[in-house]
Motif scaffolding. Structure first.
Motif, PDB file in Angstrom:
ATOM      1  N   UNK A 224       0.849  -1.196   0.000  1.00  0.00           N
ATOM      2  CA  UNK A 224       0.000   0.000   0.000  1.00  0.00           C
ATOM      3  C   UNK A 224       0.882   1.243   0.000  1.00  0.00           C
ATOM      4  N   UNK A 225       0.378   2.297  -0.611  1.00  0.00           N
ATOM      5  CA  UNK A 225       1.102   3.565  -0.608  1.00  0.00           C
ATOM      6  C   UNK A 225       0.816   4.317   0.691  1.00  0.00           C
ATOM      7  N   UNK A 226       1.632   5.328   0.959  1.00  0.00           N
ATOM      8  CA  UNK A 226       1.397   6.165   2.133  1.00  0.00           C
ATOM      9  C   UNK A 226       0.030   6.839   2.027  1.00  0.00           C
ATOM     10  N   UNK A 227      -0.362   7.220   0.820  1.00  0.00           N
ATOM     11  CA  UNK A 227      -1.653   7.859   0.590  1.00  0.00           C
ATOM     12  C   UNK A 227      -2.792   6.923   0.974  1.00  0.00           C
ATOM     13  N   UNK A 228      -2.637   5.615   0.676  1.00  0.00           N
ATOM     14  CA  UNK A 228      -3.650   4.637   1.061  1.00  0.00           C
ATOM     15  C   UNK A 228      -3.860   4.637   2.578  1.00  0.00           C
ATOM     16  N   UNK A 229      -2.761   4.635   3.309  1.00  0.00           N
ATOM     17  CA  UNK A 229      -2.851   4.616   4.769  1.00  0.00           C
ATOM     18  C   UNK A 229      -3.487   5.898   5.306  1.00  0.00           C
TER      19      UNK A 229
END
Length: 673
Positions: A224-229
């Motif tokens: 997952x990307x940081x944006x997802x988190x």
């Protein structure tokens, strides 16, 4: 109206109360009653005293932002102005007075104090409009010139009909905590590159805003990307934990938030592709002054490979343990001080103690019979000193948990440590109690058998001696056989038999079966020869210098005893034929003194004992042996016998013919202890 009533009239206000209704100012009716004026003064005094007693800076203002009161620590630490210069002023007005008095406080990190004051004032105005409470974080230079960070708690107070009438502010110094955060943030920046390279994730979570930040190799580890988190609430991510570990993680988080401080936990997290990775979560939970958590700082590391390797090792260890548990001995490994790190196998069957007891209560050396402990330590020292891979074997007794004595055989091997690491020792221990008991039983049977043999030999030799004596007496009765040489030959043969019989008598009386304390035996032998040959002539004396505790086995004792028999007999018969007095000396000693032996054999005493030399000297001050006599080719049966016996012992013989005769015989044998 009195002056005091005028003052009260001027400063009267509507009834007000805090958000909880606890703060309430007097209403208009108070000023019409003189007794109520006294109550008001007492109330003001109580409030002022209470505020000044607080350790936190406190101020309160009306709904227009005008200061109504401050406590002493607020004036002394925060502002640096007396109370009368603050009360009645707005925040901006008070700030201008501060800058005028302390121009060095006009700027902080390049930003003017007035700009910051405007931001803080806007916070107050917004809160006064909507009411309620809020917590802020402000930073500034205080009256003592020290830069501090404060946690600022602001709460409005209202009148009875719910109208906001003012604002109370309480400041809490969190400078030290802020420094910790600042340091951690700086370190976070420094280590960001490292975490990205080592596939670690740095995280920060703020409990007050319920938001978090992630950095490092987030996508590489989770998919997952940081944006997802950041787009999904933190509590939702809990559902990505493996079901088997969800409850434990929830329990850990609750404990962390309650106790604060450092923490460590492991769990499995579902990646974007649906697979799980093992995560190691290490961090610290920061608590404020009231003990509430306000921030989490930590690092998550992918330990999947390590966990899988550990599981493989664990399975291997299970197979190993199964083997060890069915192993009839004890397998052990010890550190450089020979303290066991583990003991596996038939430990309880042999010692009565469990593995846990050995690891926490009992040391292996505690159960070794004290008599054998020096032997074990000596073998350990030998193993420690000899370089490289080396093995020693030792047998000793132990006492098990029930107090019973058992014999064990230990084989221990040294394993050299890697560079910079200490050596370790490993080996096995077997119970050999039954074997030892069998050996002891056989040894007792063998000893009894040897005693019986010695006893019978001694009796048979005595019979032979008696027969020779009778035969010599019988020859002396016949004229044809009265030749002295014949009788003497029988007598000499009888002496030789007696010499051997004495050895068996000594062994039988002392309870020994294969070793003889040689010096006492020599005394008896020589005394018997003197009684036979001296014929009442007390002027021939005997001098003996015999070292004690010299033990020989039968292969040495018998030929050496016969040598002494021949030499002493020869002196008694021939050395003093033309005189009626004289002296015979007998000496026996080790060629190397015990002190020298100890110095020479500190490394290996057994080896030195195998090489112990002995010197036997038989001398007299008689007429001496003629130079014409060739000792190597003598016609004398006695001297021939001496030479044969010295050669049999692989010894050396030296003869001196000055002032009598001196025979010196050197042998090197294994002395029996």
């Amino acid at each position: 109206m009195s002056e005091s009533n005028k003052v009260l009239k001027k400063s009267k206000c509507d009834n007000v109360k805090g958000t909880s209704g606890a703060f309430q100012a007097p209403g208009p009716e108070v000023f019409e009653n003189p007794g109520a004026t006294s109550v008001l003064h007492e109330s003001d005094f109580f409030v002022k005293t209470m505020l000044n007693a607080m350790v936190n800076p406190v101020c309160y203002k009306d709904r227009n932002g005008v200061y109504l009161g401050v406590n002493e620590i607020f004036t002394r630490q925060i502002v640096g102005l007396p109370e009368e210069e603050i009360v009645g002023s707005t925040l901006l007005e008070a700030a201008l007075k501060v800058i005028e008095k302390f121009p060095e406080r006009a700027f902080l990190d390049g930003q003017s104090l007035l700009e910051r004051i405007k931001e803080w004032d806007r916070d107050d105005i917004e809160l006064l409009k909507k009411g309620g409470k809020h917590t802020y974080e402000y930073e500034g230079i205080c009256a003592d010139g020290i830069r501090r960070v404060f946690l600022v708690n602001k709460s409005t107070f209202s009148n009875e009909i719910g109208e906001v009438r003012g604002l109370i502010t309480v400041l809490q110094d969190i400078t030290d905590r802020d420094e910790v955060q600042r340091t951690l943030r700086e370190k976070g920046k420094k280590y960001r590159f490292i975490t990205e390279q080592t596939e670690m994730i740095i995280y920060e979570f703020d409990f007050e805003s319920n938001t978090g930040n992630l950095d490092g190799a987030v996508e590489e580890v989770t998919g997952y990307s940081v944006k997802d988190f950041q787009s999904i609430p933190p509590h939702v991510w809990m559902g990505y934990l493996h079901p088997e570990e969800l409850d434990q993680v929830n329990e850990n988080i609750t404990k962390i938030q309650k106790e604060g401080g450092k923490y460590r936990q492991e769990f499995r997290f579902r990646k974007k592709d649906g697979t799980y990775f093992y995560a190691e979560d290490r961090g610290v939970c920061l608590l404020d002054e009231s003990g509430r958590p306000y921030k989490l700082l930590g690092v998550i590391k992918d330990i999947t490979e390590r966990k899988l390797a550990h599981e493989r090792i664990q399975k291997s260890e299970e197979r190993y343990r199964s083997f060890i548990e069915n192993f009839k001995g004890i397998a052990f490994q010890a550190d450089e001080n020979f303290i066991p790190n583990f003991l596996h196998g038939a430990l309880e069957a042999i010692t009565g103690y469990t593995e846990e007891e050995f690891m926490s209560q009992v040391q292996w050396k505690d159960i070794i019979d004290p008599k054998y402990l020096p032997l074990v330590i000596e073998e350990e020292n030998k193993l420690r000193k000899i370089p490289g891979v080396f093995t020693v074997e030792v047998e000793y007794r132990i006492r098990d948990k029930r107090g019973e004595t058992k014999w064990v055989h230990e084989t221990c091997q040294k394993i050299p440590g890697r560079v910079g690491k200490p050596e370790i020792y490993q080996g096995v221990i077997y119970d050999i109690t039954e074997k030892k008991r069998t050996e002891e039983t056989l040894a007792k049977v063998d000893a009894a058998r040897k005693k019986e043999i010695h006893h019978r030999i001694k009796n048979n030799l005595q019979v032979i001696s008696s027969l020779l004596d009778l035969q010599a007496e019988n020859f002396s009765k016949h004229e044809v056989c009265k030749t002295p040489k014949v009788v003497e030959a029988f007598k000499e043969s009888q002496d030789r038999v007696i010499s051997i019989a004495l050895i068996h008598e000594e062994l039988h009386e002392n309870g020994e079966t294969d070793t003889l304390d040689f010096s006492p035996y020599l005394e008896k032998l020589v005394d018997a020869l003197f009684q036979t040959y001296r014929l009442g002539n007390a002027r021939i004396t005997l001098k003996k210098e015999l070292e004690k505790n010299i033990f020989f086995d039968m292969d040495v004792a018998v030929p050496l005893g016969l040598i002494v028999n021949e030499l002493v007999s020869n002196s008694l018969k021939h050395a003093f034929s033309d005189r009626d007095s004289g002296e015979i000396d007998i000496k026996l000693c080790r060629e190397i003194s015990p002190e020298q032996e100890t110095d020479l054999c500190s490394e290996n005493e057994t080896k030195s004992r195998r090489e112990t030399g002995f010197i036997l000297t038989v001398s007299d001050d008689g007429t001496g042996i003629s130079d014409a006599v060739d000792l190597e080719n003598s016609d004398s049966l006695g001297l021939q016998l001496v030479k044969i016996l010295v050669d049999q012992l692989e010894g050396e013989m030296e003869v001196k013919r000055e002032k009598g005769t001196e025979f010196t015989i050197r042998i090197s044998v294994a002395e029996k202890a």
